[in-house]
Design an enzyme around this catalytic site. Structure first.
Site, PDB file in Angstrom:
ATOM      1  CG  HIS A 172      -0.382  -0.001   2.539  1.00 25.51           C
ATOM      2  ND1 HIS A 172       0.193   1.118   3.103  1.00 25.51           N
ATOM      3  CD2 HIS A 172      -0.267  -0.985   3.473  1.00 25.51           C
ATOM      4  CE1 HIS A 172       0.628   0.844   4.315  1.00 25.51           C
ATOM      5  NE2 HIS A 172       0.367  -0.437   4.567  1.00 25.51           N
ATOM      6  CB  CYS A 206       1.498  -3.707   4.761  1.00 26.53           C
ATOM      7  SG  CYS A 206      -0.144  -4.219   5.310  1.00 26.53           S
TER       8      CYS A 206
END
Length: 170
Positions: free
Chosen positions: A128, A140
Site C-alpha cells: 500500500h 505490510c
C-alpha cells in the site's frame, strides 16, 4: 515475475529499485496476528483496490476494484471471515479500508494466509501507500504513491511479491 522486497527496505521490480517501508517489527518467518512484522515468503499479487474520490483508477493488468466507505477486512482470528474482505458494520474486529489518512488510497491485495486463512497467522497483508513521515507499517509493504502507481503499470496476473531477509552486512 517476482517483485523482490529486501529486509533493508528496498523493492526491486522491472529493473527499478524503490525505497519501501516494512513492518514495525521487521521481517519474520513465523508471522502472527498483530505482531507488526512483514512476513518472509512468496505472496501472489491478487488484486488492486483504490479510493476513487482520491486517485484515478490505477493503470494495471491486475483486477481492480474501487473501495467504498463500507469496506473492511476482518482481522479477528476467531471469526469465520478472518483475513477476508467484509462489509461494515461487521460483528467481528475489522480493519477499515476507507481510511482518513492516505495509506489505503491504493492497496494491492497479497495472497498471504488466504488459501485458506489459518486463524492467527496474520491478516490484511498488503502492498500500500507509504506513510509520508516515513513510519513503518503494521506488517505490510509500503511504497510512495507515485512509485506504487508506476510499478502497477507493468504488473500482471501471476506476479508475486517475494519478501527476503538479507544477512547482516559486516
Amino acid at each position: 515475475m517476482d517483485i523482490m522486497v529486501h529486509g533493508h527496505g528496498r523493492l526491486i521490480w522491472d529493473g527499478q529499485d524503490y525505497e519501501c517501508r516494512l513492518g514495525r517489527s521487521g521481517l519474520m518467518l513465523d508471522k502472527r496476528e498483530g505482531d507488526g512484522a512483514t512476513p518472509i515468503g512468496v505472496w501472489p499479487v491478487r488484486a488492486v483496490l483504490y479510493r476513487p474520490d482520491r486517485v484515478a483508477r490505477p493503470e494495471t493488468a491486475l483486477p481492480v476494484r474501487p473501495i467504498d466507505a463500507d469496506d473492511g477486512w476482518c482481522d479477528d482470528p476467531a471469526h469465520g471471515d478472518y483475513n477476508r474482505p467484509v462489509r461494515l458494520p461487521h460483528p467481528a474486529s475489522c480493519e477499515k479500508m476507507w481510511r482518513d489518512d492516505h495509506l489505503y488510497d491504493v492497496v494491492v491485495v497479497l495472497g498471504h494466509n488466504d488459501a485458506p486463512p489459518v486463524a492467527g497467522l496474520g491478516s490484511a497483508i498488503f502492498l500500500h501507500v507509504a506513510d509520508p513521515d516515513g513510519k513503518p507499517t503494521q506488517g505490510c509493504v509500503a511504497l510512495a504513491l507515485p512509485d506504487l502507481l508506476t510499478m502497477l503499470k507493468t504488473c500482471r496476473p501471476g506476479d508475486r511479491l517475494v519478501v527476503v531477509a538479507l544477512p547482516e552486512q559486516g
